[in-house]
Design an enzyme around this catalytic site. Sequence first.
Site, PDB file in Angstrom:
ATOM      1  N   GLU A  30     -10.318  -2.378  -8.190  1.00  0.00           N
ATOM      2  CA  GLU A  30      -9.193  -3.313  -8.222  1.00  0.00           C
ATOM      3  C   GLU A  30      -9.170  -4.625  -7.383  1.00  0.00           C
ATOM      4  OE1 GLU A  30      -5.768  -2.592  -6.012  1.00  0.00           O
ATOM      5  OE2 GLU A  30      -6.120  -0.440  -5.687  1.00  0.00           O
ATOM      6  N   VAL A 111      -3.536  -0.606  -9.314  1.00  0.00           N
ATOM      7  CA  VAL A 111      -4.171   0.663  -9.886  1.00  0.00           C
ATOM      8  C   VAL A 111      -3.853   0.649 -11.445  1.00  0.00           C
ATOM      9  CG1 VAL A 111      -4.231   3.186 -10.020  1.00  0.00           C
ATOM     10  CG2 VAL A 111      -4.483   1.980  -7.824  1.00  0.00           C
ATOM     11  N   ASP A 143      12.131   4.419  -6.134  1.00  0.00           N
ATOM     12  CA  ASP A 143      10.858   3.651  -6.227  1.00  0.00           C
ATOM     13  C   ASP A 143       9.479   4.629  -6.408  1.00  0.00           C
ATOM     14  OD1 ASP A 143       8.865   2.094  -5.561  1.00  0.00           O
ATOM     15  OD2 ASP A 143       9.656   1.399  -3.709  1.00  0.00           O
ATOM     16  N   SER A 145       5.981   4.254  -8.175  1.00  0.00           N
ATOM     17  CA  SER A 145       4.809   3.326  -8.602  1.00  0.00           C
ATOM     18  C   SER A 145       4.443   3.581 -10.013  1.00  0.00           C
ATOM     19  CB  SER A 145       3.659   3.620  -7.882  1.00  0.00           C
ATOM     20  OG  SER A 145       2.749   2.654  -8.229  1.00  0.00           O
ATOM     21  N   ALA A 146       4.239   2.652 -10.683  1.00  0.00           N
ATOM     22  CA  ALA A 146       3.810   2.318 -12.137  1.00  0.00           C
ATOM     23  C   ALA A 146       2.564   2.936 -12.221  1.00  0.00           C
ATOM     24  CB  ALA A 146       3.857   0.956 -12.577  1.00  0.00           C
ATOM     25  N   ASP A 147       1.742   3.125 -11.107  1.00  0.00           N
ATOM     26  CA  ASP A 147       0.603   3.867 -10.982  1.00  0.00           C
ATOM     27  C   ASP A 147       0.548   5.044 -11.682  1.00  0.00           C
ATOM     28  OD1 ASP A 147      -0.301   1.551  -9.652  1.00  0.00           O
ATOM     29  OD2 ASP A 147      -0.808   2.603  -7.732  1.00  0.00           O
ATOM     30  N   LYS A 164      -1.358   7.301   0.625  1.00  0.00           N
ATOM     31  CA  LYS A 164      -0.670   7.251   2.100  1.00  0.00           C
ATOM     32  C   LYS A 164       0.458   8.228   2.316  1.00  0.00           C
ATOM     33  CE  LYS A 164      -2.403   2.933   3.674  1.00  0.00           C
ATOM     34  NZ  LYS A 164      -2.901   2.199   2.553  1.00  0.00           N
TER      35      LYS A 164
HETATM   36  N1  PSU Z   1      -1.871   2.003  -1.587  1.00  0.00           N
HETATM   37  C1  PSU Z   1      -2.897   1.650  -0.638  1.00  0.00           C
HETATM   38  N2  PSU Z   1      -3.506   0.388  -0.646  1.00  0.00           N
HETATM   39  C2  PSU Z   1      -3.097  -0.596  -1.718  1.00  0.00           C
HETATM   40  C3  PSU Z   1      -2.297  -0.020  -2.665  1.00  0.00           C
HETATM   41  C4  PSU Z   1      -1.535   1.154  -2.555  1.00  0.00           C
HETATM   42  O1  PSU Z   1      -3.118   2.474   0.243  1.00  0.00           O
HETATM   43  O2  PSU Z   1      -3.708  -1.487  -1.849  1.00  0.00           O
HETATM   44  C5  PSU Z   1      -1.952  -1.045  -3.835  1.00  0.00           C
HETATM   45  C6  PSU Z   1      -2.689  -0.525  -5.101  1.00  0.00           C
HETATM   46  O3  PSU Z   1      -2.942  -1.696  -5.609  1.00  0.00           O
HETATM   47  C7  PSU Z   1      -1.658   0.009  -5.783  1.00  0.00           C
HETATM   48  C8  PSU Z   1      -0.277  -0.498  -5.705  1.00  0.00           C
HETATM   49  O4  PSU Z   1      -1.677   0.418  -7.036  1.00  0.00           O
HETATM   50  O5  PSU Z   1      -0.678  -0.823  -4.127  1.00  0.00           O
HETATM   51  C9  PSU Z   1       0.879   0.277  -5.486  1.00  0.00           C
HETATM   52  O6  PSU Z   1       1.923  -0.532  -5.584  1.00  0.00           O
HETATM   53  P1  PSU Z   1       3.462  -0.154  -5.807  1.00  0.00           P
HETATM   54  O7  PSU Z   1       3.743   1.024  -4.947  1.00  0.00           O
HETATM   55  O8  PSU Z   1       4.347  -1.313  -5.838  1.00  0.00           O
HETATM   56  O9  PSU Z   1       3.236   0.405  -7.432  1.00  0.00           O
HETATM   57 MN    MN Z   2       7.164   0.577  -6.139  1.00  0.00          MN
END
Ligand code: PSU
Ligand code: MN
Length: 330
Positions: A30, A111, A143, A145-147, A164
């Site tokens: 990524e 991701v 909140d 994540s879309a992951d 994390k």
């Molecule tokens: N968690 C980490 N390092 C990162 C990310 C998440 O420990 O770099 C990044 C990844 O690209 C992950 C994104 O897909 O943040 C998730 O963001 P969000 O929570 O806004 O979906």
């Molecule tokens: Mn988010």
Amino acid sequence: MVADLAHSWLTFSTSVAAAKAAGRPLVALESSIIAHGMPYPENIRTAREVEDLIRLMGAEPATIALIGGRIHIGLSDDELELLGRSGQVQKVSRRDLPAVLAAGGIGATTVAGTMICAALAGVEVFVTGGIGGVHRGAQETFDISADLQELAKTSVVVVCAGAKSILDIGLTLEYLETHGVPVLSCEQDNFAAFYTRDSGFRADFRLDDVADQARFIRTKWDLGLEGGVLLSTPVPEAAAMPPEEINALTQQALTEASAQGITGKAVTPFLLARIQALTGGRSLATNIALVKHNAEVGARLALTLAHVERGPGGTRTNRNSWTDSASRVR
Ligand code: PSU
Ligand code: MN
């Protein structure tokens, strides 16, 4: 056809195209981790070192990003530099893909974004650091994540060092279970926690042997069970951070984020940057070590997966190596 239309957005780098033609396994990487997850110049240096590691193991790295209205599968040195140096790089998840592509901007894929592009490019294995998940307090903020939704529907293996503890790891695993995403672990029973090895939560299936991992994945997809597989492997012992320290700093970063009214896609980059600042860069060394370890695990898997035959013959496995933790306690 829709699929062909989608493919017309892809641009393969010379080395990725050559590997594809030679039948050498690809490993997706990524770019949000480069643009938003680490500071310059460590981000670029790490990206290059991770690519070299994957090549050394016999697979071909394909770092994915959006540049000039194209989805790039594999980046040149100049393109990597552009992503790592410019402060103007957008963070691209599923929602943002059409916006950034249509406008011809520069986008670093998360991701979720990377999984979509990897699947389009026919790449089965993707290595990252940590995934996004259900944030603490999501009961109020929504909140998530879309992951996680992407893992539910897009058939790519995501190799990570867990998630994390800025996230609610228990709820993240519950969400994945609801959506039928198998969480595999290797080297230990529990899901990893990024800076530390143990999240305190069992992964679904422990598969230490790469051949067992490959058979599991092939079986899922053979059966037409679309969607991703998460493979968690812990940060190497020597590079792990003390859990008490990281927990205290995470709490501090979360309090700051809510005091400053940080919301939406800004939350994760804010927390990552604050934890890096609060540890005086020590967490960055941990981050780099875990990504490199993930790259080794992912490259090995990609090489093995390429040789697993389809159908029941190719998927026979040794059941004794499975740890089915149906009794997982949360
Ligand atoms: N968690 C980490 N390092 C990162 C990310 C998440 O420990 O770099 C990044 C990844 O690209 C992950 C994104 O897909 O943040 C998730 O963001 P969000 O929570 O806004 O979906
Ligand atoms: Mn988010």
